[in-house]
Design an enzyme around this catalytic site. Structure first.
Site, PDB file in Angstrom:
ATOM      1  N   HIS A 149       4.220 -52.093  -0.076  1.00 34.73           N
ATOM      2  CA  HIS A 149       5.678 -52.093   0.063  1.00 34.73           C
ATOM      3  C   HIS A 149       6.360 -52.306  -1.289  1.00 34.73           C
ATOM      4  CE1 HIS A 149       9.461 -53.277   2.361  1.00 34.73           C
ATOM      5  NE2 HIS A 149       9.726 -53.678   1.134  1.00 34.73           N
ATOM      6  N   GLU A 150       5.875 -53.309  -2.026  1.00 35.52           N
ATOM      7  CA  GLU A 150       6.532 -53.632  -3.308  1.00 35.52           C
ATOM      8  C   GLU A 150       6.262 -52.556  -4.363  1.00 35.52           C
ATOM      9  OE1 GLU A 150       8.761 -55.731  -3.092  1.00 35.52           O
ATOM     10  OE2 GLU A 150       8.060 -56.658  -1.243  1.00 35.52           O
ATOM     11  N   GLY A 161       8.030 -60.772  -0.697  1.00 33.91           N
ATOM     12  CA  GLY A 161       7.853 -59.938  -1.880  1.00 33.91           C
ATOM     13  C   GLY A 161       9.191 -59.470  -2.403  1.00 33.91           C
ATOM     14  N   HIS A 173       8.627 -49.694  -4.077  1.00 33.95           N
ATOM     15  CA  HIS A 173       9.952 -49.940  -4.655  1.00 33.95           C
ATOM     16  C   HIS A 173      10.024 -49.447  -6.102  1.00 33.95           C
ATOM     17  CE1 HIS A 173      12.422 -52.088  -1.771  1.00 33.95           C
ATOM     18  NE2 HIS A 173      11.454 -52.952  -1.491  1.00 33.95           N
ATOM     19  N   CYS A 201      12.609 -55.590   4.818  1.00 34.03           N
ATOM     20  CA  CYS A 201      12.868 -55.537   3.373  1.00 34.03           C
ATOM     21  C   CYS A 201      14.145 -56.306   3.074  1.00 34.03           C
ATOM     22  CB  CYS A 201      13.018 -54.080   2.948  1.00 34.03           C
ATOM     23  SG  CYS A 201      13.354 -53.873   1.190  1.00 34.03           S
ATOM     24  N   LEU A 202      14.118 -57.121   2.031  1.00 34.17           N
ATOM     25  CA  LEU A 202      15.294 -57.911   1.676  1.00 34.17           C
ATOM     26  C   LEU A 202      16.483 -57.026   1.305  1.00 34.17           C
ATOM     27  CD1 LEU A 202      13.675 -60.792  -0.412  1.00 34.17           C
ATOM     28  CD2 LEU A 202      14.497 -60.883   1.956  1.00 34.17           C
ATOM     29  N   GLN A 219      15.009 -54.282  -6.990  1.00 37.03           N
ATOM     30  CA  GLN A 219      15.814 -54.957  -5.962  1.00 37.03           C
ATOM     31  C   GLN A 219      16.812 -55.948  -6.560  1.00 37.03           C
ATOM     32  OE1 GLN A 219      12.214 -55.914  -3.314  1.00 37.03           O
ATOM     33  NE2 GLN A 219      13.895 -55.676  -1.860  1.00 37.03           N
TER      34      GLN A 219
HETATM   35 CO    CO Z   1      11.413 -54.185   0.140  1.00 37.66          CO
END
Ligand code: CO
Length: 154
Positions: A131-132, A47, A135, A89-90, A52
């Site tokens: 999660h997304e 995701g 953000h 998380c990226l 991000q």
């Molecule tokens: Co994330």
């Protein structure tokens, strides 16, 4: 399509800001969706949210192995149950931790054509959706991590 730079939680304050709704889906929106998907796959993520990649708009892409899901202006409409599992998380490379999330979630959003869609997610998809969407409000999973479960990974 192009890869975008993934922002890092220690360096980039953009990750802590609130994203604004998309008012009109235009060519830039579609390019952003394409770039976000490419960036997510390139980074082996499941995701990615627009902040991000430095864009404060309410857009996320998700693929938990069932194909790409693109969501514009997503909102949680229903949630139930509870699950606790490892999350990463990226934007937070090298760490994972346990986070409590709903077991099932229903999200309403627009697709790239501006059509209203509804996504129901269980297990991994419910987790990815939560999660997304977090953000988009400047919330990172490390804010919610179960105490003592954060660990380093290669
Ligand atoms: Co994330």
């Amino acid at each position: 399509m192009a890869l975008r730079e993934i922002k890092h939680y220690e360096r980039d304050k953009v990750l802590r800001k609130i994203s604004r709704p998309v008012e009109k889906i235009n060519e830039r929106t579609l390019t952003l969706l394409d770039d976000m998907a490419e960036t997510m796959y390139d980074a082996d993520g499941v995701g990615l949210a627009a902040p991000q990649v430095g864009v404060l708009r309410r857009i996320v892409v998700i693929d938990v192995g069932e194909g790409i899901i693109e969501l514009i202006n997503p909102e949680i409409k229903d949630q139930e149950g509870e699950q606790v599992a490892m999350e990463g998380c990226l934007s937070i490379p090298g760490l994972i931790g346990q986070v409590k999330r709903p077991a099932r979630i229903v999200v309403r959003a627009l697709n790239r054509h501006g059509e209203k869609i509804e996504i129901e997610g269980n297990e991994v998809l419910a987790r990815a959706l939560c999660h997304e969407l977090d953000h988009l409000d400047g919330v990172l999973y490390i804010d919610k991590v179960e105490p003592g479960t954060l660990e380093k990974v290669e």
